[in-house]
Design an enzyme around this catalytic site. Sequence first.
Site, PDB file in Angstrom:
ATOM      1  N   TYR A  48       0.447 -14.942  16.299  1.00 14.99           N
ATOM      2  CA  TYR A  48       1.163 -16.202  16.079  1.00 14.99           C
ATOM      3  C   TYR A  48       2.645 -15.983  15.763  1.00 14.99           C
ATOM      4  O   TYR A  48       3.424 -16.932  15.797  1.00 14.99           O
ATOM      5  CB  TYR A  48       0.537 -16.990  14.929  1.00 14.99           C
ATOM      6  N   HIS A 122      -9.334 -10.552  16.425  1.00 17.61           N
ATOM      7  CA  HIS A 122      -9.038 -11.846  17.045  1.00 17.61           C
ATOM      8  C   HIS A 122      -9.960 -12.186  18.216  1.00 17.61           C
ATOM      9  O   HIS A 122     -10.153 -13.361  18.554  1.00 17.61           O
ATOM     10  CB  HIS A 122      -7.582 -11.871  17.519  1.00 17.61           C
TER      11      HIS A 122
END
Length: 325
Positions: A48, A122
């Site tokens: 991010y 992730h």
Amino acid sequence: MKNVILNNGISMPQVGLGTFLIPNDLLSQTIGKAYELGYRQFDTAWKYKNENIIAKALRENGIDRGDVFLTTKISAAALHFGSYKYGRRGILNIPNFRRIKDVIQESIDNLGSDYVDLFLIHYPYPESDKMWRALNDLYNEGKIRAIGVSNFLQPHLEALKDCSDIVPAINQFEISPLNTQKTLINYCQERGIVVEAMSTFSHFRSVSPREEILQNPKLVAIASNHSKSVVQIVLRWLLQQNIVVIPKTWDFNHLKENISIFDFNLSPEEMEIIDSLDKGHFLNYNPFGQQQGFVRKYKNWPGFVNWNQENGGSLSKRIIAKLFR
């Protein structure tokens, strides 16, 4: 705020704030408002590119690090040059030779802390075994309070047993009324893995809500019965399944709406109505179509083999169907 207890005894707020796509110039203000409303969990990831901004936001808002629960994630993109490619294009991935532990430590440093409360893989990358071992090491060193995964299916979780005796504390994956994921939820909860919902109202790359959920007549009717919004009804549906939620927004009214879900209960009949909306429809991507690299690497691992045989080779069959349709 209600908390859930992870399988290692760590307490985690059941409602948090997802931070992906919140504009960086609004993130500090958003976290400050969220904290005032009672949010104590913030979800981010290396991918991010906002971990350091979250650390700055905590300082700017005078928030004590020990008073919040921070989740971040390791991505295979951090271990390769350029963007990480999936499926058959994975042959184009070029390793940058960074150590996995260094990438994990970078996230810890970015967050301006000596530790991270929860660290996830992730996605089930081909490097997941190495990532899991590195997370295990840093967990045992006390730099991470709990470790888990994101977007993992049953065989991926089975394969982790061949890496470590540590059971993931969390599995974060897409859940919505249109994709209830009951089988995977039950699988995780039966094994002491807390489930965390992502992409319930929008694609993970979008901030636009799904009108097919917000305008669903059955959800609208239930919302009217409780004088709540459809969003609150769906979040409550998740909470009553003991699922952690992390809806993202930077709008103050929505921040308040998303956390105001502890003053009512859905009846068993209402829960069943919402369950009945399931279409098995993935908003982001169907994970069975993304697993070629994982299968090639782990197809002979005992945990993977046992699960695949017990389920009639279902994962392999779905992948083959996806590749050659």
